[in-house]
Design an enzyme around this catalytic site. Sequence first.
Site, PDB file in Angstrom:
ATOM      1  N   ASP A   1      90.522  26.819  13.260  1.00 52.93           N
ATOM      2  CA  ASP A   1      89.954  27.785  14.189  1.00 52.93           C
ATOM      3  C   ASP A   1      88.918  28.718  13.577  1.00 52.93           C
ATOM      4  OD1 ASP A   1      91.150  27.119  16.647  1.00 52.93           O
ATOM      5  OD2 ASP A   1      93.034  28.043  16.025  1.00 52.93           O
TER       6      ASP A   1
ATOM      7  N   ASP B   1      90.749  21.254  21.512  1.00 52.83           N
ATOM      8  CA  ASP B   1      90.054  22.528  21.285  1.00 52.83           C
ATOM      9  C   ASP B   1      89.105  22.453  20.086  1.00 52.83           C
ATOM     10  OD1 ASP B   1      92.799  22.513  22.175  1.00 52.83           O
ATOM     11  OD2 ASP B   1      92.780  24.696  22.277  1.00 52.83           O
TER      12      ASP B   1
END
Length: 409
Positions: free
Chosen positions: A127, A189
């Site tokens: 991330d 994602d």
Amino acid sequence: MKLILVSFLICLASCKSLTKNKNSVVDNMAVANIVSFDLEREINNCEAQLNKSVPKLTDLTKHPRLIETNATEWKEIPNGRLVWTSGFYPGILWYMYDLTKDDKWKKEAIKRTEVFESFKTINEHHDIGFMMFPAYGNGYLFGDKMEYKDVLLTSAKSLASRYNPKVGTIRSWSNKMHPRWQQHITIIDNMLNLELLFWASKNGGDQKYYDIAVKHAETTMANHFRPDYTSWHVIEYDSISGDVLNRHTKQGYADDSRWSRGQAWGIYGYTMVYRETGDKKFLDFAVKLTDKYLELLPEDYIPHWDFDVPNKEKEERDASAAAVVASGLLELSTLVEDRNKQQQYYDAAMRMLESLSSDEYSGVGKADSFLLHSTGAKSLGHEIDVALIYADYYYIEALARLKRMGQSN
């Protein structure tokens, strides 16, 4: 006539800097659907919301994450190395500076960005792209902060360190964080983190960053989608052979259900990958993902949190998925060559923005956020029917893209 109608006419007539097809023409079928959206009003509304919330958000060790159901103010959480949402708030401030050119937003954005420079070495998860590019990337692009380049290049190096060439993807979560899966995990994602690698490869970073991003996109395209072009959330690969071991979900209703934000990440991600590579296979895939998503939407174009959840009419919506797709579709409408597709995707994006700005979904007059009614992880029992910071980020990004489209002539 309202600004957005003018922007529509200008964009579809001559989008010179954003579109590959400079022969776009106006088709009358969508005009009636978009004249109620006032872009300048919505930009002003967002600025008013920030004027209200920013003075309350003074702890630089934390960032706003969500506004609970029926609450009015942001719940702040620490800027931890494992917290994927920390970059969105400074990213919002950078977009507001880009939209208004008001130096107070630049000063606030700098203050909120530079508190987590040390995150550039994160390699515990994927991330870092979400965390660093909205903040440092937008600061570099919109704030002329050239010194952010080294932070971004180091961040890209950290992200690339999680790439497994035997699998062909960047590893997302650690197994310690998610013990259900024992080997190499990749989630949909992760497609959005590739933008950091593409940027780095064009701005002094290693060519391998580009190659990793492309291979990740190709592998994900091959393994992460069903025959109907809907996405699984989590793929577990054998870390040695690269074989797919399991296809599961973490935030969707069920392993085989169609989680709406997962589809949104795919649409946005493959649109971005085509923009960065020019490879038509990625454009064609983005079109297929988009067409399926549009087919599944309810009348107001804001999806339920999962397309397959039972008793759907009683289930929560996810405004964050709508904001992600609205921003992605504005870009996709400038990249497709077919004029009907240009029209269709632009009109769909405007329908989404109309709904998001309506009294049903807007936070104006109700809370400190731009948007309400997002669902982060109902299957995990939290962030249900709340305001989410990343919903606001992609909403203001969509407004900024729309404004640039109107200015490109």
